[in-house]
Design a protein around this motif. Structure first.
Motif, short mmCIF file in Angstrom:
data_model
loop_
_atom_site.label_atom_id
_atom_site.label_comp_id
_atom_site.label_asym_id
_atom_site.label_seq_id
_atom_site.Cartn_x
_atom_site.Cartn_y
_atom_site.Cartn_z
N LEU A 129 31.83 -12.98 18.63
CA LEU A 129 32.65 -13.60 19.66
C LEU A 129 33.29 -14.88 19.13
O LEU A 129 32.65 -15.65 18.42
CB LEU A 129 31.81 -13.92 20.90
CG LEU A 129 31.09 -12.75 21.56
CD1 LEU A 129 30.39 -13.22 22.83
CD2 LEU A 129 32.02 -11.60 21.85
N ASP A 130 34.55 -15.11 19.52
CA ASP A 130 35.20 -16.36 19.16
C ASP A 130 34.94 -17.41 20.23
O ASP A 130 34.16 -17.18 21.17
CB ASP A 130 36.70 -16.15 18.92
CG ASP A 130 37.46 -15.76 20.18
OD1 ASP A 130 36.89 -15.80 21.30
OD2 ASP A 130 38.66 -15.42 20.06
N ASP A 131 35.60 -18.58 20.12
CA ASP A 131 35.28 -19.66 21.05
C ASP A 131 35.76 -19.41 22.46
O ASP A 131 35.41 -20.15 23.38
CB ASP A 131 35.84 -20.99 20.53
CG ASP A 131 37.35 -20.97 20.41
OD1 ASP A 131 37.95 -19.87 20.44
OD2 ASP A 131 37.96 -22.05 20.26
N LYS A 132 36.55 -18.35 22.67
CA LYS A 132 36.96 -17.96 24.02
C LYS A 132 36.22 -16.72 24.51
O LYS A 132 36.60 -16.12 25.50
CB LYS A 132 38.47 -17.71 24.05
CG LYS A 132 39.30 -18.97 23.84
CD LYS A 132 40.79 -18.68 23.96
CE LYS A 132 41.61 -19.97 23.79
NZ LYS A 132 43.07 -19.70 23.91
N GLY A 133 35.15 -16.38 23.81
CA GLY A 133 34.34 -15.25 24.23
C GLY A 133 35.00 -13.91 24.02
O GLY A 133 34.65 -12.94 24.71
N ARG A 134 35.90 -13.80 23.05
CA ARG A 134 36.60 -12.54 22.78
C ARG A 134 35.97 -11.84 21.59
O ARG A 134 35.74 -12.47 20.55
CB ARG A 134 38.08 -12.81 22.51
CG ARG A 134 38.82 -13.42 23.68
CD ARG A 134 40.23 -13.83 23.30
NE ARG A 134 40.23 -14.84 22.24
CZ ARG A 134 41.31 -15.55 21.88
NH1 ARG A 134 42.45 -15.35 22.53
NH2 ARG A 134 41.23 -16.43 20.91
#
Length: 759
Positions: free
Chosen positions: A92-97
């Motif tokens: 996950l990236d910092d936007k939860g993607r």
């Protein structure tokens, strides 16, 4: 953050009537929905500025009971270890993607949608297990068979997604895996992370037992060297077969440090990285601010003593009354010792800094709709409309300097693609409308309405309250620290008070039959600020507003702040409208208690009496929330990158179990509707991203409308770190990249930080 091994799972609970939803159409797209409320704080540093070698010690709450992330007793420690030693196909990236992880995948995509969905994974040709065997289709197939839910011999905590797979096959060559689904599954990226080798997943015996205590065959940047349950250390070392960027650390040690012992571990220098409570974070900030300052500290033991207090103490200590003088001399000596010890601790804490963000989790007020007054949707909506959620968020987040915006969705958090504030489906805070809803439900001002002593919402004695008397009754002492007790807010009996002491750091969904509960369990232990209130409140054993000396008269309406137009207690059929608010006891929960008290104050304005019931912390969730022994409760849920999959068991309508009981899964509010279930079912099988988002948003709006769970605020994530620690701290949604974590080279500086100086 790995998904499969850290995701909520279970069934669901009750609903009433037909749902009218006038506000759904008003829920438009938010222009700020994709902006995280607070940035992650990791001291981001390029790899060439991170030193090679050394050992980093990272505090975890406990040595995990299992290293199999798909078993019910897996916890955050399990997630940390598996994150460093096992394949994660999507991180996950910092936007939860979800993002494809190039260390394991060259590509992964849906290649067919009709007649059946087919996903093809193309694996990194260098990816191998630590025994030298390449990662491939046999591992995928073994994991699918173990987790699909058809063989009860596998003691699994979940099967969502895997139960939709028809077959797993080798593709064109050994590096290609083809997964064919019986039913469309939109959130297929949630699967096979973490991925275990076939020797773990291949048989029930190996699944159930072999991965509980060790992981012999791994495929991450680190390998598991030792699990020392006596010392509480889990030691990871560089994986000699790792094909990606080499880890900067020689060793990564996860050390068992219970939350209550974090300050002691930090002052002793036993850890380099540790999540801390707000009270500990404040002490670290003060320690950094006070570096180099001369003279006594302006905080800590004795700091609140005035010159007049000091003079009086000296006079008593040197007076002619021998017994009083000896007692005061002893107290003065104890204070001097405490001041010296506190100053020494502060000096040690100055070696750390606080990295802060908002955790990918939120705290909610749960309203139990199974029976009693809250079985009526109008009463639940009235309670929800009475809440000033902005004030509640500020109570927790404003003192920490974090954005204090209420959470507007049950299914996503600010910064995620799926996030949209759908609270308009319920309506904003409106005291007049809340009173009108209660009146419509038949609750009227009722002077002298009967309420059995220590009663719950339906008038029955509250569980565990036998033998206790109402607050303010003679013959009972306020007992700070007691593990039980009750105080009433809003009763017009001329008395106000409380029994009991500070409570657990927080309440969280955790510990019973679902793998994701472990996140919630960690979430629970972070809700409190861990600090002792000063002054009179400390003497009474609780936060402001929680206690009053026995017999203290309640303030009159005209004397109460903001009491204009306050409603008197309401009643129906001779019974007062009293809601049992269950809260956990134990140290470190002042923050949660403060939120509960504010909620009680807000409900008092619409005539709702709140019976605050303390229960033992150890059984708070399993004995009360999960079992339905409450009217109102506070607990937290972790956020998710897969809302259609993870949201359903939390909000689905309960179904009868074979033994006649209700199967509630994780819907502990016991509130749900058929339409909400249908929307989740449609969303999980909708492969078009735009159409799926619309279904999720509609489901969320309807969850708001039935008013079973009221999101309040995103929880703070506070991490104590040595300033030299790079690429670690408050991760937010992002999955840690373990091979980049380390210590700064001498003279190097980390990337741009969002912290204020001294924080």
């Amino acid at each position: 953050m790995f998904h499969d091994g850290a995701r909520r799972r279970s069934v669901a609970l009750l609903t009433t009537g037909v749902l009218a939803l006038p506000a759904v159409a008003a829920c438009g797209a938010s222009e700020e929905g994709n902006v995280p409320a607070a940035a992650q704080d990791l001291a981001p540093t390029p790899r060439d500025l991170v030193a090679n070698g050394s050992t980093l010690t990272w505090a975890i709450d406990a040595v995990p009971g299992t290293l199999n992330a798909y078993q019910a007793d897996a916890d955050t420690g399990t997630t940390r270890v598996t994150g460093a030693v096992l394949p994660a196909l999507f991180t996950l990236d910092d936007k939860g993607r979800p993002q494809a992880n190039p260390d394991y995948l060259e590509s992964a995509e849906v290649v067919e949608r009709e007649p059946r969905q087919v996903v093809v994974y193309r694996l990194n040709q260098k990816a191998v297990w630590s025994d030298g065997r390449e990662i491939g289709a046999p591992d995928f197939a073994a994991q699918w068979r173990a987790l699909r839910g058809k063989d009860p011999a596998y003691w699994t905590a979940r099967n969502a997604g895997y139960d939709r797979i028809a077959k797993v096959e080798r593709g064109k060559d050994d590096l290609e895996v083809q997964v064919t689904f019986d039913k469309p599954y939109a959130e297929w990226r949630s699967l096979f992370t973490p991925l275990y080798p076939k020797d773990v997943m291949g048989t029930p015996d190996s699944f159930n037992d072999s991965a509980r205590t060790t992981l012999k065959n791994t495929a991450g940047p680190f390998s598991l060297k030792k699990v020392d349950r006596k010392s509480g250390d889990i030691t990871l070392v560089r994986n000699p077969r790792w094909w990606g960027d080499q880890p900067k650390l020689d060793q990564l040690v996860f050390r068992k440090v219970a939350p209550k012992n974090r300050t002691k571990a930090l002052t002793a220098g036993r850890v380099d990285l540790a999540q801390v409570a707000p009270g500990e974070a404040e002490r670290i900030s003060l320690a950094r601010r006070d570096k180099g300052a001369k003279g006594p500290l302006a905080h800590g033991p004795g700091a609140g003593r005035t010159p007049a207090d000091a003079l009086m103490s000296w006079a008593v200590a040197h007076g002619t009354e021998q017994e009083a003088a000896e007692s005061e001399q002893l107290a003065r000596e104890q204070t001097r010792e405490a001041v010296v010890a506190y100053a020494a601790e502060q000096k040690s804490l100055g070696a750390y800094e606080v990295r802060k963000a908002l955790e990918p989790s939120f705290t909610q007020l749960a309203l139990n709709g199974a029976d009693g007054p809250l079985a009526d949707e109008r009463v639940r909506r009235a309670v929800a409309r009475a809440l000033d959620r902005k004030e509640l968020a500020e109570t927790v987040l404003k003192p920490l300097g974090l954005p204090a915006q209420p959470v507007g969705s049950h299914l996503a958090l600010a910064g995620q693609d799926a996030y949209e504030d759908a609270s308009d489906a319920l309506g904003s805070q409106d005291t007049a409308e809340a009173r009108a809803l209660l009146a419509e439900a038949g609750w009227k001002p009722g002077q002298g309405a009967a309420r059995p002593k220590n009663a719950g919402a339906s008038g029955e004695p509250a569980e565990g309250a036998e033998g206790e008397e109402a607050v303010g009754d003679s013959g009972n002492e306020d007992r700070p620290g007691d593990d039980g007790g009750e105080y009433i807010v809003g009763e017009d009996d001329g008395k106000s008070g409380a029994r009991g002491g500070p409570m657990l750091p927080g309440a969280v969904a955790a510990g019973q039959g679902a793998a994701l509960w472990r996140q919630a369990d960690v979430v629970a232990r972070q809700d409190g600020d861990g600090k002792t209130e000063q002054g009179a409140h400390a003497q009474q054993g609780g936060p402001p507003g929680a206690y009053a000396p026995k017999g203290t008269a309640a303030p009159k309406e005209s004397e109460s702040p903001g009491a204009e137009g306050a409603a008197g207690p309401l009643a129906k059929d001779g019974l007062a409208l009293t809601l049992r608010f269950v809260v956990p006891s134990g140290a470190g929960s002042e923050q949660l208690r403060a939120v509960a008290d504010k909620i009680a104050e807000q409900l008092e304005k619409i005539g709702v009496t709140t019976a605050m019931k303390k229960v033992p912390s150890s059984g708070y969730f399993t004995d009360h929330v999960a079992s339905g022994q409450y009217d109102m409760a506070l607990y937290s849920w972790p956020g998710t990158a897969y809302p259609a999959t993870d949201g359903r068991p939390i909000h689905a309508k309960p179904v009868p179990a074979a033994d006649g009981s209700l199967n509630v899964a994780q819907n502990y509010t016991r509130v749900g509707t058929d339409r909400i279930d249908q929307l989740f079912d449609q969303a999980v099988g909708e492969l078009d991203d735009g159409a799926r988002k619309k279904l999720i948003k509609e489901a969320d709006a309807r969850i708001w409308a039935v008013a079973g769970a009221i999101p309040l605020y995103q929880r703070p994530e506070l991490v104590a770190a040595r300033p030299s620690v790079a690429n670690a701290g408050a991760f937010g949604f992002a999955t840690p990249r373990y091979q980049d974590i380390g210590f700064l080279k001498k003279g190097a500086k980390p990337g741009k930080q969002d912290r204020k100086p001294g924080s």
